[in-house]
Design an enzyme around this catalytic site. Structure first.
Site, PDB file in Angstrom:
ATOM      1  N   LYS A  53       0.846  -1.206   0.000  1.00  0.00           N
ATOM      2  CA  LYS A  53       0.000   0.000   0.000  1.00  0.00           C
ATOM      3  C   LYS A  53       0.884   1.260   0.000  1.00  0.00           C
ATOM      4  O   LYS A  53       0.636   2.204  -0.763  1.00  0.00           O
ATOM      5  CB  LYS A  53      -0.914   0.000   1.242  1.00  0.00           C
ATOM      6  CG  LYS A  53      -2.020  -1.049   1.178  1.00  0.00           C
ATOM      7  CD  LYS A  53      -2.782  -1.208   2.495  1.00  0.00           C
ATOM      8  CE  LYS A  53      -3.796  -2.342   2.384  1.00  0.00           C
ATOM      9  NZ  LYS A  53      -4.516  -2.635   3.643  1.00  0.00           N
ATOM     10  N   GLN A  97      -4.011  -0.746   9.769  1.00  0.00           N
ATOM     11  CA  GLN A  97      -4.089  -2.117   9.258  1.00  0.00           C
ATOM     12  C   GLN A  97      -4.683  -3.058  10.310  1.00  0.00           C
ATOM     13  O   GLN A  97      -4.301  -3.016  11.490  1.00  0.00           O
ATOM     14  CB  GLN A  97      -2.683  -2.598   8.838  1.00  0.00           C
ATOM     15  CG  GLN A  97      -2.640  -3.973   8.204  1.00  0.00           C
ATOM     16  CD  GLN A  97      -3.302  -4.040   6.832  1.00  0.00           C
ATOM     17  OE1 GLN A  97      -3.542  -3.012   6.180  1.00  0.00           O
ATOM     18  NE2 GLN A  97      -3.608  -5.234   6.384  1.00  0.00           N
ATOM     19  N   ASP A 120     -10.682   3.528   4.456  1.00  0.00           N
ATOM     20  CA  ASP A 120     -11.106   2.131   4.517  1.00  0.00           C
ATOM     21  C   ASP A 120     -12.632   1.998   4.488  1.00  0.00           C
ATOM     22  O   ASP A 120     -13.150   0.885   4.352  1.00  0.00           O
ATOM     23  CB  ASP A 120     -10.643   1.518   5.852  1.00  0.00           C
ATOM     24  CG  ASP A 120      -9.515   0.536   5.682  1.00  0.00           C
ATOM     25  OD1 ASP A 120      -9.377  -0.025   4.589  1.00  0.00           O
ATOM     26  OD2 ASP A 120      -8.786   0.321   6.664  1.00  0.00           O
TER      27      ASP A 120
HETATM   28  N1  GUN Z   1      -6.638  -6.163   6.732  1.00  0.00           N
HETATM   29  C1  GUN Z   1      -7.028  -6.935   5.694  1.00  0.00           C
HETATM   30  N2  GUN Z   1      -7.735  -6.210   4.798  1.00  0.00           N
HETATM   31  C2  GUN Z   1      -7.775  -4.945   5.279  1.00  0.00           C
HETATM   32  C3  GUN Z   1      -8.336  -3.731   4.800  1.00  0.00           C
HETATM   33  O1  GUN Z   1      -8.967  -3.667   3.728  1.00  0.00           O
HETATM   34  N3  GUN Z   1      -8.158  -2.636   5.583  1.00  0.00           N
HETATM   35  C4  GUN Z   1      -7.494  -2.695   6.783  1.00  0.00           C
HETATM   36  N4  GUN Z   1      -7.381  -1.572   7.485  1.00  0.00           N
HETATM   37  N5  GUN Z   1      -6.956  -3.798   7.246  1.00  0.00           N
HETATM   38  C5  GUN Z   1      -7.094  -4.922   6.500  1.00  0.00           C
END
Ligand code: GUN
Length: 299
Positions: A53, A97, A120
């Site tokens: 990311k 995350q 998110d």
């Molecule tokens: N962990 C796995 N997928 C995601 C996501 O789309 N966003 C976040 N913040 N954590 C994750």
């Protein structure tokens, strides 16, 4: 002949549009979209997702900052960091995350992110906006938003008359996915681990979206002939070989048998996965436009 959707190609088209919007915004307001990515602890899979990311954010021309915190970070420390990012005008998107290591309470952390920076789409304000069909001021969770881009490629904007079945009811995916499909006029069923005769319900789906985390659970005979199948699962399974033990990634759908029955299907890897990061970039550039009072692009 089945169409196997190339998620990487679609994602790179989205990324191209994000880059274009980023340079237009720089020209109009001299602003760079700012994305703060926060990771706590040392789970290797989470580090690998977060690294991807942060790298993509840099490639898009964003000001990207990664905060890597130790696993003994307290709830108050993390809330303090989110609050500092909430009030920082150079930060347009905040991503914490998940999952967070114990005993951190992820819900109160996620809900403390300002809705306009919640790239998110997990804050209750954004979930509520999606529920009432407001996609012009809210932010939509990245994986369902990405799956929806793929569904729109196959079926267009209007899903009137089509039955969509979403298997999985999480806040991160199943619920927002169902709302997106409903907003596009599909008739939607949400199925889950307590659903009776899941196979029979899946067989009624024109569009089947599966996010349950059970490797290759959906079999060929679970599908209606000609269905569109969107596989959101990413499972690592052991494969036995002549030498040392190996692993490979598979989805929640038994791809080899389902591809002969479906008319459109996403592979794993290379289907929905690449779309998640692309939509995170899209949400960040949208949030930056809104913060600057400039009309935001739609993806
Ligand atoms: N962990 C796995 N997928 C995601 C996501 O789309 N966003 C976040 N913040 N954590 C994750």
């Amino acid at each position: 002949m089945v169409v196997v959707i190339e998620g990487k190609k679609v994602a790179s088209t989205v990324i191209g549009r994000v880059k274009e919007a980023t340079s237009k915004l720089a020209g109009l307001r001299n602003i760079k979209p700012g994305l703060a990515v926060v990771i706590v602890g040392d789970d290797p899979a989470s580090h690998s997702y977060v690294g991807a990311k942060s790298r993509m954010a840099k490639e898009c021309g964003f000001a990207s900052v990664q905060y890597t915190l130790p696993s003994d970070t307290t709830q108050d420390d993390l809330l303090g960091l989110v609050e500092a990012l909430n009030v920082d005008p150079t930060v347009h998107g905040i991503l914490v995350q998940l999952p967070l290591p114990e005993p951190l309470q992820s819900d109160s952390i996620i809900q403390s992110i300002r809705p306009e920076k919640d790239v998110d789409g997990l804050n209750v304000v954004n979930a509520g906006k999606l529920a009432v069909g407001d996609v012009t001021t809210g932010l939509v969770s990245c994986t369902p938003a990405g799956a929806m881009v793929l569904i729109r490629q196959a079926h267009g904007e209007d899903l009137s008359g089509l039955h969509a079945v979403v298997v999985g009811r999480s806040n991160l995916f199943g619920k927002p996915m169902a709302q997106l499909l409903l907003n596009s006029n599909a008739t939607v069923t949400i199925a889950h681990s307590r659903t009776k005769d899941l196979a029979a319900i899946c067989r009624t789906a024109d569009i089947l979206v599966v996010a349950v985390g059970r490797p290759q659970m959906v079999k060929g005979h679970w599908l209606k002939t000609g269905a569109t199948v969107i596989d959101v699962g990413i499972n690592r399974i052991a494969v036995s070989g002549p030498s040392e033990a190996k692993t490979r990634l598979v989805g929640d759908v038994a791809f080899d048998e389902c591809k002969d029955i479906a008319s459109v299907i996403t592979p794993v890897p290379g289907g929905v996965g690449p779309m998640t990061i692309a939509m995170l970039m899209a949400n960040t550039v949208i949030a930056a436009h809104r913060a600057a009072g400039v009309d935001a692009p739609r993806f």
